[in-house]
Design a protein around this motif. Structure first.
Motif, PDB file in Angstrom:
ATOM      1  N   ALA A  14      -5.251  13.880   9.160  1.00 24.87           N
ATOM      2  CA  ALA A  14      -4.175  13.166   8.479  1.00 24.87           C
ATOM      3  C   ALA A  14      -3.196  12.483   9.423  1.00 24.87           C
ATOM      4  O   ALA A  14      -2.528  11.533   9.023  1.00 24.87           O
ATOM      5  CB  ALA A  14      -3.414  14.128   7.568  1.00 24.87           C
ATOM      6  N   LEU A  15      -3.101  12.967  10.659  1.00 24.23           N
ATOM      7  CA  LEU A  15      -2.111  12.417  11.574  1.00 24.23           C
ATOM      8  C   LEU A  15      -2.628  11.158  12.256  1.00 24.23           C
ATOM      9  O   LEU A  15      -3.764  11.122  12.724  1.00 24.23           O
ATOM     10  CB  LEU A  15      -1.743  13.450  12.647  1.00 24.23           C
TER      11      LEU A  15
ATOM     12  N   VAL B 113      -7.305  19.803   9.050  1.00 25.79           N
ATOM     13  CA  VAL B 113      -6.708  18.930   8.034  1.00 25.79           C
ATOM     14  C   VAL B 113      -5.609  18.077   8.657  1.00 25.79           C
ATOM     15  O   VAL B 113      -5.527  16.865   8.414  1.00 25.79           O
ATOM     16  CB  VAL B 113      -6.159  19.754   6.848  1.00 25.79           C
ATOM     17  N   LEU B 114      -4.754  18.692   9.464  1.00 29.57           N
ATOM     18  CA  LEU B 114      -3.670  17.944  10.093  1.00 29.57           C
ATOM     19  C   LEU B 114      -4.201  16.877  11.048  1.00 29.57           C
ATOM     20  O   LEU B 114      -3.669  15.756  11.092  1.00 29.57           O
ATOM     21  CB  LEU B 114      -2.723  18.891  10.823  1.00 29.57           C
TER      22      LEU B 114
ATOM     23  N   ALA C 223      -6.416  24.595   8.868  1.00 33.74           N
ATOM     24  CA  ALA C 223      -5.170  23.832   8.752  1.00 33.74           C
ATOM     25  C   ALA C 223      -5.067  22.794   9.867  1.00 33.74           C
ATOM     26  O   ALA C 223      -4.662  21.650   9.626  1.00 33.74           O
ATOM     27  CB  ALA C 223      -3.971  24.782   8.790  1.00 33.74           C
ATOM     28  N   GLU C 224      -5.452  23.169  11.081  1.00 24.76           N
ATOM     29  CA  GLU C 224      -5.420  22.218  12.204  1.00 24.76           C
ATOM     30  C   GLU C 224      -6.370  21.050  11.952  1.00 24.76           C
ATOM     31  O   GLU C 224      -6.033  19.897  12.237  1.00 24.76           O
ATOM     32  CB  GLU C 224      -5.781  22.918  13.514  1.00 24.76           C
TER      33      GLU C 224
END
Length: 100
Positions: free
Chosen positions: A54-55, A50-51, A47-48
């Motif tokens: 995207a950020l 992916v974030l 999850a980290e």
């Protein structure tokens, strides 16, 4: 009337094929972790990732100018990296880090 208590942990349930469970259990055992700890850590890490993809990266105008200036400078050799490039690979010499 009882007061609601904020929970620090929330259950998560998944249905997985037996083969997936076997792989997860084997990997968790190799790491000395429980299945729950292993899956939680892997899920959070994914999850980290992916974030982070995207950020957007935010910086001040001054910071951005410094960043662009650093990228624009000519490359310079790193002595430690040059030494590594001079060495033969272990599979080429039959030994770990032996020079030819």
């Amino acid at each position: 009337m009882s007061r609601a208590v904020d929970r620090k942990e929330h259950p998560l349930s998944m249905r997985l094929p037996e083969a997936d469970i076997a792989i997860i259990d084997r990997a968790a055992a190799l790491r000395g972790r429980s299945r729950t700890d292993f899956v939680r850590e892997a899920a959070v890490r994914a999850a980290e990732d992916v974030l982070m993809e995207a950020l957007p990266i935010r910086m001040s105008p001054t910071g951005f100018k410094a960043f662009v200036a650093a990228l624009s400078r000519p490359a310079s050799a790193v002595p430690e990296m040059m030494e590594l490039f001079r060495r033969s690979a272990p599979w080429e010499t039959g030994g770990a880090g032996n020079e030819s």
